[in-house]
Structures are given as C-alpha cells and as structure tokens.
Motif scaffolding. Structure first.
Motif, mmCIF file in Angstrom:
data_model
loop_
_atom_site.group_PDB
_atom_site.id
_atom_site.type_symbol
_atom_site.label_atom_id
_atom_site.label_comp_id
_atom_site.label_asym_id
_atom_site.label_seq_id
_atom_site.Cartn_x
_atom_site.Cartn_y
_atom_site.Cartn_z
ATOM 1 N N ILE A 55 0.837 -1.205 0.000
ATOM 2 C CA ILE A 55 0.000 0.000 0.000
ATOM 3 C C ILE A 55 0.868 1.249 0.000
ATOM 4 N N ALA A 56 1.914 1.244 0.802
ATOM 5 C CA ALA A 56 2.803 2.412 0.862
ATOM 6 C C ALA A 56 3.453 2.671 -0.485
ATOM 7 N N ARG A 57 3.892 1.614 -1.170
ATOM 8 C CA ARG A 57 4.507 1.794 -2.492
ATOM 9 C C ARG A 57 3.485 2.308 -3.508
ATOM 10 N N ALA A 58 2.260 1.786 -3.430
ATOM 11 C CA ALA A 58 1.229 2.257 -4.347
ATOM 12 C C ALA A 58 0.870 3.711 -4.065
ATOM 13 N N LEU A 59 0.873 4.106 -2.816
ATOM 14 C CA LEU A 59 0.591 5.501 -2.473
ATOM 15 C C LEU A 59 1.656 6.421 -3.045
ATOM 16 N N ALA A 60 2.917 6.010 -2.964
ATOM 17 C CA ALA A 60 3.994 6.818 -3.543
ATOM 18 C C ALA A 60 3.794 6.975 -5.045
ATOM 19 N N ARG A 64 3.011 10.361 -7.266
ATOM 20 C CA ARG A 64 3.903 10.713 -8.372
ATOM 21 C C ARG A 64 3.136 10.969 -9.664
ATOM 22 N N VAL A 65 2.099 10.175 -9.914
ATOM 23 C CA VAL A 65 1.333 10.323 -11.157
ATOM 24 C C VAL A 65 0.114 11.226 -10.969
ATOM 25 N N ARG A 66 -0.017 11.776 -9.766
ATOM 26 C CA ARG A 66 -1.108 12.703 -9.444
ATOM 27 C C ARG A 66 -2.478 12.045 -9.610
ATOM 28 N N ASP A 67 -2.571 10.825 -9.115
ATOM 29 C CA ASP A 67 -3.835 10.102 -9.069
ATOM 30 C C ASP A 67 -4.507 10.475 -7.752
ATOM 31 N N GLU A 68 -5.320 11.513 -7.776
ATOM 32 C CA GLU A 68 -5.849 12.083 -6.537
ATOM 33 C C GLU A 68 -6.795 11.129 -5.807
ATOM 34 N N GLY A 69 -7.629 10.408 -6.563
ATOM 35 C CA GLY A 69 -8.549 9.479 -5.929
ATOM 36 C C GLY A 69 -7.807 8.387 -5.173
ATOM 37 N N ARG A 70 -6.805 7.803 -5.811
ATOM 38 C CA ARG A 70 -6.021 6.762 -5.155
ATOM 39 C C ARG A 70 -5.217 7.348 -3.989
ATOM 40 N N THR A 71 -4.697 8.535 -4.148
ATOM 41 C CA THR A 71 -3.912 9.146 -3.072
ATOM 42 C C THR A 71 -4.747 9.296 -1.813
ATOM 43 N N ARG A 72 -5.964 9.772 -1.962
ATOM 44 C CA ARG A 72 -6.834 9.914 -0.788
ATOM 45 C C ARG A 72 -7.162 8.558 -0.186
ATOM 46 N N ALA A 73 -7.534 7.611 -1.033
ATOM 47 C CA ALA A 73 -7.949 6.298 -0.535
ATOM 48 C C ALA A 73 -6.806 5.573 0.157
ATOM 49 N N LEU A 74 -5.631 5.561 -0.471
ATOM 50 C CA LEU A 74 -4.523 4.794 0.082
ATOM 51 C C LEU A 74 -3.947 5.445 1.322
ATOM 52 N N SER A 75 -4.031 6.763 1.410
ATOM 53 C CA SER A 75 -3.623 7.433 2.651
ATOM 54 C C SER A 75 -4.484 6.944 3.811
#
Length: 316
Positions: A55-60, A64-75
């Motif tokens: 999960i931490a690697r996917a969040l990074a 990096r790719v500015r995937d805002e939906g995933r950034t919020r969810a994975l945080s």
C-alpha cells in the motif's frame, strides 16, 4: 420454443443495458504486490506487514502520477489500526482487510462485494470497506463481548455495471477460486471459528460458484442480497450444508432484472423466489447500495446471520 425466445429477448435487454463503449487503454503504472507467505497463524503478522508495504509503495506511485482518488484512498488505508491481508493496486484494485481479531474470533463474516467496487470507492458506506465496518459495529452492538471479525474481501476483479462482464460468470470464476484460497488460509489462522459469507449483488455469483468447494470448511451461513442469481436453479444446487439466505430490499432496482440464463449470459433463478428454496430475510426498503447502511433493517438481519443467531432474524 416461446420460453427460449422470451429468454433470448430478456438477455438481449440485459446486454443492451450492460454494454458500453470501450475505455481508452492506458499503461499500468502500479507495480504488482511483492511476494508474501501463504496465509497461516504463524504468517499472519508477516502478511499484514507485506500488504502494508504494498500500500505504501502504491501511495507513492499515486502521488507521483497525481492520481488524486487513489492518493486519498490509500492514505486512509495506512491509518493506524487498519490491517490488510493482501493488496493489489493494478487495474481497479483488490484488497482484503480484517476488521477485528481474525486469529481469536468465534465468528468470522466475510463480505463479498458485487460490481463497481474499486480501491478509490472502497471506504464509501455503499461499498465493501465502509459497509464491512458498519457490519462489524452492528455485530458488536448486537452481541457485546462476542469475539467477532469481519473481512472486507475485495479479492477479485469487480466488474463494472456498464460492461458485459457483469452479465457473465468469468469474473466470478476467478473470484470463487480466490475466495476458496482465502477461506482455506483463514481456517489455518483460526481453526475454531465459524464462517458466514455475506454476498452482495454479483458477489452472490462468486459465492454460488465457490460454495460446492467449501465442504472442508466451517461455513455455516451464506446470505445473498441484491442478487442477480447464484448460477443454480435451487439452493440445493449450491452443494453446501450451510444455511442459505436471500433478501432483496423493496427499493432495489435488481427486481427489474430478468432472471434468465441463456447463451452464457445471466445467472438463472431468483434467490428470493419461493421456488429457489433459500430462507428469506427481511431486507427492508432501501436501495441496491443500502444493505449495510447503519440503522437499516437489512444490516440488523445480516449481522444476526453473521453471528449465527438465526432464530432472531426477521423473515420476509
């Protein structure tokens, strides 16, 4: 041949409703999960750590790719106290989360979601993560002190309701294999718990395909709700000794979907029909996405089924 023509016409309607234009292809930017040990009591903590690292690697990557939906969810996935047994960020994503103490629970409820589930909407109350937490809270409120765990099992590639995949069993075949592997591993972690499968919408197709292969496991309750069918014509066709439940809310649009099986499309008999042979529980009046809504009659009854308190379930 009128019945065949009627079935063909009904499936054509389903296909038209499920068809969509193909999305533009794009390169996968998320890496596959790292190898992890097979699920067992001794490997449980290692599995939690491995999924956390994925999960931490996917969040990074999301940042990096500015995937805002995933950034919020994975945080949110990395919040203290959350524990995942597996995680895969590719495509719409897969995740298996444990809520409660898997190793020491007396009852383990596994929520198997239907279509349109993804990592980005996972924590919504309408989808598997948010709904599973509601179920856990309801179970604890219903049976204070009871040792219970809930697993939010997004362990397969959930189809889109705008695709023909939702009308066929291909995704469910893959899901059923994954569900069997997970339940076998969970039983190795906890050899005394009893399991309940709570299967929403297309998830009931997954459970229907898995059920005949679970005889070696202590699954004693299978509940299908908002179901398009389970791939069999009668509950006995599931080949399980578990009690089979079915429920549909009065506001669920699924009641308008024809229960047919023709040319590889559709899933057969309606589980809430009298001829199917399931125990019918009262699912209330909510919408297709509202079965695990806090305060709902459906949630109350599903929690009772998860706890194995069948005599207290309100029947339809």
């Amino acid at each position: 041949m009128p019945s065949v023509r009627k079935a063909a016409a009904a499936v054509s309607v389903l296909a038209a409703a499920g068809s969509t234009t193909a999305a533009a292809g794009h390169a996968e930017v998320y890496a596959p999960p790292a190898p992890a040990p097979a699920l067992s009591a001794t490997a449980l903590d290692a599995r939690y750590r491995a999924a956390g690292g994925d999960i931490a690697r996917a969040l990074a990557t999301a940042k990096r790719v500015r995937d805002e939906g995933r950034t919020r969810a994975l945080s949110d996935f990395l919040a203290p106290g959350r524990r995942f047994l597996s995680f895969d960020p590719r495509g719409s994503g897969r995740a298996v989360e444990v809520i409660g103490d898997l190793e020491h629970a007396d009852r383990i409820a596994v929520v198997v979601p239907g279509a349109d589930n993804s990592l980005s909407n996972y924590d919504s109350p309408k989808f598997v993560g948010g709904g599973s937490r509601s179920l856990y809270r309801q179970a604890l409120a219903t049976a204070p002190g009871k040792r219970v765990a809930v697993v939010a099992w997004l362990g397969y590639d959930s189809p889109s309701t705008r695709s023909l995949a939702v009308l066929t069993g291909g995704r469910a075949d893959d899901g059923a294999r994954g569900l069997r592997r997970f339940l076998t591993g969970a039983h190795r972690v906890n050899g005394h718990a009893r399991f309940a499968l709570l299967c929403h919408s297309y998830g009931s197709v997954v459970c229907g395909k898995a059920a005949p292969h679970l005889a070696h496991l202590p699954v004693d309750e299978i509940a299908m709700f908002g179901s398009p069918g389970a791939g069999v014509d009668h509950a006995s066709g599931l080949g399980t000794s578990a009690r089979v439940w079915a429920g549909r809310a009065k506001g669920d649009w699924m009641r308008y979907v024809p229960n047919v099986r023709f040319a590889g499309l559709g899933f057969g008999a309606d589980p809430v029909s009298s001829g199917f042979g399931a125990l019918r529980f009262d699912a209330g009046t909510g919408p297709h996405s509202g079965y695990l809504k806090p305060g709902s009659l459906a949630l109350r009854n599903l929690a009772l089924i998860a706890l194995g308190r069948d005599a207290e379930v309100t029947h339809a």
